[in-house]
Write a protein that holds these residues in place. Structure first.
Motif, mmCIF file in Angstrom:
data_model
loop_
_atom_site.group_PDB
_atom_site.id
_atom_site.type_symbol
_atom_site.label_atom_id
_atom_site.label_comp_id
_atom_site.label_asym_id
_atom_site.label_seq_id
_atom_site.Cartn_x
_atom_site.Cartn_y
_atom_site.Cartn_z
ATOM 1 N N LYS A 145 0.830 -1.217 0.000
ATOM 2 C CA LYS A 145 0.000 0.000 0.000
ATOM 3 C C LYS A 145 0.862 1.265 0.000
ATOM 4 O O LYS A 145 0.499 2.264 -0.624
ATOM 5 C CB LYS A 145 -0.912 0.001 1.232
ATOM 6 N N TYR A 146 1.999 1.211 0.699
ATOM 7 C CA TYR A 146 2.883 2.377 0.804
ATOM 8 C C TYR A 146 4.300 1.966 0.373
ATOM 9 O O TYR A 146 5.208 1.843 1.204
ATOM 10 C CB TYR A 146 2.903 2.907 2.240
ATOM 11 N N PRO A 147 4.518 1.747 -0.916
ATOM 12 C CA PRO A 147 5.799 1.194 -1.392
ATOM 13 C C PRO A 147 7.007 2.091 -1.148
ATOM 14 O O PRO A 147 8.141 1.600 -1.126
ATOM 15 C CB PRO A 147 5.555 0.991 -2.892
ATOM 16 N N GLU A 148 6.796 3.394 -0.952
ATOM 17 C CA GLU A 148 7.916 4.308 -0.727
ATOM 18 C C GLU A 148 8.230 4.489 0.752
ATOM 19 O O GLU A 148 9.252 5.103 1.099
ATOM 20 C CB GLU A 148 7.609 5.677 -1.362
ATOM 21 N N ALA A 149 7.396 3.982 1.612
ATOM 22 C CA ALA A 149 7.594 4.179 3.049
ATOM 23 C C ALA A 149 8.708 3.288 3.574
ATOM 24 O O ALA A 149 8.944 2.184 3.073
ATOM 25 C CB ALA A 149 6.303 3.889 3.796
ATOM 26 N N LYS A 150 9.404 3.774 4.599
ATOM 27 C CA LYS A 150 10.378 2.957 5.313
ATOM 28 C C LYS A 150 9.645 2.172 6.396
ATOM 29 O O LYS A 150 8.834 2.739 7.132
ATOM 30 C CB LYS A 150 11.466 3.837 5.922
ATOM 31 N N ILE A 151 9.931 0.878 6.485
ATOM 32 C CA ILE A 151 9.261 0.023 7.456
ATOM 33 C C ILE A 151 10.305 -0.666 8.325
ATOM 34 O O ILE A 151 11.262 -1.252 7.804
ATOM 35 C CB ILE A 151 8.382 -1.046 6.774
ATOM 36 N N THR A 152 10.125 -0.563 9.625
ATOM 37 C CA THR A 152 10.982 -1.265 10.581
ATOM 38 C C THR A 152 10.198 -2.404 11.206
ATOM 39 O O THR A 152 9.113 -2.193 11.745
ATOM 40 C CB THR A 152 11.477 -0.322 11.691
ATOM 41 N N LEU A 153 10.734 -3.617 11.102
ATOM 42 C CA LEU A 153 10.104 -4.789 11.671
ATOM 43 C C LEU A 153 10.854 -5.183 12.935
ATOM 44 O O LEU A 153 12.069 -5.402 12.897
ATOM 45 C CB LEU A 153 10.129 -5.974 10.705
ATOM 46 N N VAL A 154 10.152 -5.261 14.060
ATOM 47 C CA VAL A 154 10.777 -5.682 15.312
ATOM 48 C C VAL A 154 10.087 -6.941 15.807
ATOM 49 O O VAL A 154 8.861 -7.032 15.823
ATOM 50 C CB VAL A 154 10.732 -4.557 16.382
ATOM 51 N N ASP A 155 10.899 -7.935 16.175
ATOM 52 C CA ASP A 155 10.342 -9.181 16.705
ATOM 53 C C ASP A 155 11.409 -9.895 17.532
ATOM 54 O O ASP A 155 12.602 -9.792 17.249
ATOM 55 C CB ASP A 155 9.860 -10.092 15.582
ATOM 56 N N LEU A 156 10.936 -10.614 18.530
ATOM 57 C CA LEU A 156 11.832 -11.356 19.411
ATOM 58 C C LEU A 156 12.281 -12.678 18.802
ATOM 59 O O LEU A 156 13.365 -13.179 19.095
ATOM 60 C CB LEU A 156 11.111 -11.625 20.748
ATOM 61 N N TYR A 157 11.453 -13.250 17.932
ATOM 62 C CA TYR A 157 11.674 -14.613 17.477
ATOM 63 C C TYR A 157 12.534 -14.626 16.212
ATOM 64 O O TYR A 157 12.085 -14.259 15.127
ATOM 65 C CB TYR A 157 10.340 -15.318 17.269
#
Length: 245
Positions: free
Chosen positions: A83-95
């Protein structure tokens, strides 16, 4: 958290011990290879569930930075990246095994970054994100940590930003919870696309869930300074609720 609210004993959960945390990590690491395929069959309302989260995000005028809390294999991030191809996305997860699958999904994409950390306690920058999203993750936290995380989310959102949580909740009454659980178990049991092993694995994973009812969670969002906390979608215990800063 200093401004926590009191809820009845049925919704309270003890602080998660290391053993329980390791059990959850082992279970999710074990299913990381098949998790995305299973999720469509394990969620009766899959399209509406994720679709509503995307629609609510349109309330943000300009989306440049997104944080995905408890990102797992990156399924939620994949929808928001589309939906937002130009946005920066940070993924945080413990696993780690789950996050490795997310790294493979977005390999070579410079707008996507990953953080292997406990999303309940990780330090987050102030006024940094236009959107904070989460999919089926926060219900694994004890209620005290849910409230703590909501406070962190309120701090890391930019003014005008939104927090959107697509998650599972506890029934407001014992009867409601019984109906929620029976509906989901029947759906899983009758689904021809899942093997017996996958069904039993799903039933085992829900034993370590620490769900809270919807109403107090909306109150917790308001208490940490977010506004307009509201539920935008519900199918039994699957809900999408959100608030803005």
């Amino acid at each position: 958290m200093s401004n926590s609210i009191s809820i009845n004993d049925r919704t309270k959960a003890p602080f998660r011990g290391l053993g329980v945390l390791e059990e959850i990590q082992n279970q999710f690491n074990a299913v990381s290879e098949k998790y995305d395929r299973q999720r469509r069959f394990l969620i009766p309302c899959f399209d509406d569930f994720y679709g509503t989260a995307l629609t609510v995000s349109e309330e943000v005028k300009t989306v440049k930075n997104i944080l995905d809390v408890g990102a797992g294999t990156g399924l939620m991030s994949a929808f928001f990246h589309e939906k937002y191809p130009e946005a920066k996305i940070t993924l945080v997860d413990l696993y780690s095994a789950m996050l490795k699958k997310a790294e493979e999904r977005f390999e070579g994409n410079e707008n996507i970054s990953f953080l292997n950390a406990d999303f309940a306690t990780v330090d987050l920058p102030e006024n940094n994100y236009d959107l904070v999203v989460s999919g089926l993750a926060i219900h694994h936290l004890p209620n005290e940590l849910k409230q703590q995380l909501f406070g962190k989310i309120a701090t890391t959102l930019k003014p005008g930003g939104w927090f959107i949580n697509a998650d599972q909740v506890l029934g407001e009454t014992d009867l409601a919870e019984k109906i929620y659980t029976e509906n989901w178990k029947n759906h899983v049991q009758q689904n021809p696309n899942l093997t017996e092993e996958e069904k039993q694995s799903a039933f085992e994973r829900i034993k370590v869930d620490i769900m809270a009812p919807l109403k107090p969670q909306l109150e917790w969002l308001e208490m940490v300074g977010l506004k307009n906390a509201n539920c935008y979608y519900q199918y039994y215990n699957f809900v999408v609720f959100a608030a803005n800063k």
